[in-house]
Design a protein around this motif. Sequence first.
Motif, PDB file in Angstrom:
ATOM      1  N   THR A 109      -0.625   0.249  -5.422  1.00 45.34           N
ATOM      2  CA  THR A 109      -0.262   1.608  -5.846  1.00 45.34           C
ATOM      3  C   THR A 109      -0.181   1.753  -7.365  1.00 45.34           C
ATOM      4  O   THR A 109       0.339   2.747  -7.873  1.00 45.34           O
ATOM      5  CB  THR A 109       1.075   2.038  -5.206  1.00 45.34           C
ATOM      6  N   GLY A 110      -0.694   0.753  -8.098  1.00 45.74           N
ATOM      7  CA  GLY A 110      -0.930   0.903  -9.538  1.00 45.74           C
ATOM      8  C   GLY A 110       0.231   0.627 -10.466  1.00 45.74           C
ATOM      9  O   GLY A 110       0.127   0.868 -11.673  1.00 45.74           O
ATOM     10  N   ASP A 111       1.338   0.078  -9.962  1.00 51.32           N
ATOM     11  CA  ASP A 111       2.519  -0.091 -10.815  1.00 51.32           C
ATOM     12  C   ASP A 111       2.294  -1.071 -11.961  1.00 51.32           C
ATOM     13  O   ASP A 111       2.739  -0.824 -13.084  1.00 51.32           O
ATOM     14  CB  ASP A 111       3.714  -0.546  -9.977  1.00 51.32           C
ATOM     15  N   PHE A 112       1.593  -2.177 -11.698  1.00 47.03           N
ATOM     16  CA  PHE A 112       1.354  -3.150 -12.767  1.00 47.03           C
ATOM     17  C   PHE A 112       0.503  -2.544 -13.869  1.00 47.03           C
ATOM     18  O   PHE A 112       0.808  -2.673 -15.060  1.00 47.03           O
ATOM     19  CB  PHE A 112       0.704  -4.414 -12.212  1.00 47.03           C
ATOM     20  N   LEU A 113      -0.567  -1.853 -13.497  1.00 45.97           N
ATOM     21  CA  LEU A 113      -1.435  -1.238 -14.514  1.00 45.97           C
ATOM     22  C   LEU A 113      -0.718  -0.125 -15.274  1.00 45.97           C
ATOM     23  O   LEU A 113      -0.967   0.077 -16.467  1.00 45.97           O
ATOM     24  CB  LEU A 113      -2.718  -0.719 -13.868  1.00 45.97           C
ATOM     25  N   LYS A 114       0.165   0.573 -14.604  1.00 47.05           N
ATOM     26  CA  LYS A 114       0.941   1.613 -15.281  1.00 47.05           C
ATOM     27  C   LYS A 114       1.802   1.004 -16.391  1.00 47.05           C
ATOM     28  O   LYS A 114       1.870   1.536 -17.511  1.00 47.05           O
ATOM     29  CB  LYS A 114       1.831   2.341 -14.275  1.00 47.05           C
ATOM     30  N   HIS A 146       0.817  -1.213   0.000  1.00 48.63           N
ATOM     31  CA  HIS A 146       0.000   0.000   0.000  1.00 48.63           C
ATOM     32  C   HIS A 146       0.857   1.271   0.000  1.00 48.63           C
ATOM     33  O   HIS A 146       0.330   2.371   0.102  1.00 48.63           O
ATOM     34  CB  HIS A 146      -0.939   0.016   1.211  1.00 48.63           C
ATOM     35  N   THR A 147       2.173   1.108  -0.083  1.00 50.06           N
ATOM     36  CA  THR A 147       3.072   2.263  -0.114  1.00 50.06           C
ATOM     37  C   THR A 147       4.140   2.037  -1.176  1.00 50.06           C
ATOM     38  O   THR A 147       4.265   0.946  -1.727  1.00 50.06           O
ATOM     39  CB  THR A 147       3.775   2.475   1.242  1.00 50.06           C
ATOM     40  N   ASP A 148       4.931   3.064  -1.451  1.00 54.08           N
ATOM     41  CA  ASP A 148       6.102   2.921  -2.317  1.00 54.08           C
ATOM     42  C   ASP A 148       7.371   3.137  -1.497  1.00 54.08           C
ATOM     43  O   ASP A 148       8.382   3.639  -1.989  1.00 54.08           O
ATOM     44  CB  ASP A 148       6.042   3.923  -3.478  1.00 54.08           C
ATOM     45  N   SER A 149       7.317   2.747  -0.232  1.00 51.36           N
ATOM     46  CA  SER A 149       8.407   3.004   0.705  1.00 51.36           C
ATOM     47  C   SER A 149       9.701   2.298   0.295  1.00 51.36           C
ATOM     48  O   SER A 149       9.688   1.182  -0.211  1.00 51.36           O
ATOM     49  CB  SER A 149       8.005   2.531   2.109  1.00 51.36           C
ATOM     50  N   LYS A 150      10.832   2.978   0.530  1.00 54.55           N
ATOM     51  CA  LYS A 150      12.161   2.397   0.301  1.00 54.55           C
ATOM     52  C   LYS A 150      13.061   2.669   1.506  1.00 54.55           C
ATOM     53  O   LYS A 150      14.267   2.850   1.370  1.00 54.55           O
ATOM     54  CB  LYS A 150      12.781   2.974  -0.981  1.00 54.55           C
ATOM     55  N   LYS A 151      12.461   2.696   2.688  1.00 57.24           N
ATOM     56  CA  LYS A 151      13.199   3.061   3.898  1.00 57.24           C
ATOM     57  C   LYS A 151      14.084   1.928   4.408  1.00 57.24           C
ATOM     58  O   LYS A 151      15.275   2.107   4.629  1.00 57.24           O
ATOM     59  CB  LYS A 151      12.217   3.481   5.003  1.00 57.24           C
ATOM     60  N   ILE A 182      -2.005   7.196  -4.332  1.00 61.91           N
ATOM     61  CA  ILE A 182      -0.663   7.074  -4.914  1.00 61.91           C
ATOM     62  C   ILE A 182      -0.769   6.646  -6.376  1.00 61.91           C
ATOM     63  O   ILE A 182      -0.072   7.173  -7.252  1.00 61.91           O
ATOM     64  CB  ILE A 182       0.188   6.059  -4.116  1.00 61.91           C
ATOM     65  N   ALA A 183      -1.669   5.692  -6.663  1.00 65.62           N
ATOM     66  CA  ALA A 183      -1.880   5.222  -8.040  1.00 65.62           C
ATOM     67  C   ALA A 183      -2.368   6.351  -8.936  1.00 65.62           C
ATOM     68  O   ALA A 183      -1.917   6.488 -10.092  1.00 65.62           O
ATOM     69  CB  ALA A 183      -2.878   4.065  -8.056  1.00 65.62           C
ATOM     70  N   ALA A 184      -3.278   7.179  -8.421  1.00 70.94           N
ATOM     71  CA  ALA A 184      -3.837   8.297  -9.207  1.00 70.94           C
ATOM     72  C   ALA A 184      -2.738   9.253  -9.658  1.00 70.94           C
ATOM     73  O   ALA A 184      -2.777   9.798 -10.779  1.00 70.94           O
ATOM     74  CB  ALA A 184      -4.894   9.026  -8.397  1.00 70.94           C
ATOM     75  N   LYS A 185      -1.741   9.467  -8.817  1.00 74.16           N
ATOM     76  CA  LYS A 185      -0.616  10.355  -9.170  1.00 74.16           C
ATOM     77  C   LYS A 185       0.237   9.773 -10.291  1.00 74.16           C
ATOM     78  O   LYS A 185       0.992  10.483 -10.936  1.00 74.16           O
ATOM     79  CB  LYS A 185       0.249  10.611  -7.927  1.00 74.16           C
TER      80      LYS A 185
END
Length: 285
Positions: A103-108, A59-64, A129-132
């Motif tokens: 967060t929509g990466d596959f559909l992108k 549910h995030t694009d975190s890279k922490k 996040i996906a909408a952005k």
Amino acid sequence: MSKKTDFYQNLEPYLVCKDYTVSHEEYQVMFNKEFDMLVTIPVPKNISDYYKSEDYISHTDSKKSLFDKVYQAIKNITLKRKLKLINSFNTKSKKVLDVGAGTGDFLKVCKTNSWEIFGSEPDSGARNIAAKKGVNLEKDLSKLQNQQFDVITLWHVLEHVENLQEYITTLKSLLTENGRLIIAVPNFKSYDAIKYKEFWAAFDVPRHLWHFSKTSISKLFSYENMKVEKILPMKFDAYYVALLSEKYKYKKSKPFSAFINGFKSNFKAKSTKEYSSLIYVLKKQ
């Protein structure tokens, strides 16, 4: 399915697992012999609250953290493989529905490769996040009921679905006659699942309500007159799941041990075909 099935009947004890992500509560994981499937009990009434964590990475694009970085690196590789898989189908149109799109990466990626994209995601933060990224997602499947799709994908989603039987019926209704349904789920018959037992990260209780085997997927979908066309491995999952499982078991990161056990899991699966996670390609009979 011809009749209502109660998956909570005639269960046998299997394991007691802890929620390591949010609540640290314990849950029973029970064995349903009829479907060769594990069932998490009880299901919390406020299940959505158990997804509210920065550690819930889909549910995030975190890279922490180390886990975040490994997850994101693997994701970029697997996205290309997922695209290659759906491009291999001979479809009249190119309409793809991704259920639980995160967060929509596959559909992108699909959109940039000439697919007409549709998706659903219950988490509002992930939808934002996906909408952005130019990927607009519905909250659920209700607004898509009058459409049909050439390809429907559920990447690690079916294990989260509360009304399993009804959901499978809905998925079939959304698929074109010659379409393909792609289901990716963890496999509790894998070497890493058996090794780590209650610490196996892919049990992920209570968010994972069901834990599938090859038998259970075939049987569940055969009741809807759908058959498994092929089964494919998700080899990277063994390493990522082992990395988390080591942390849960020993309360610290042990990347070397995780790599060894991930490698062992994939090596043993060469003969058993019981990989840590499996992709099922299904079609109507």
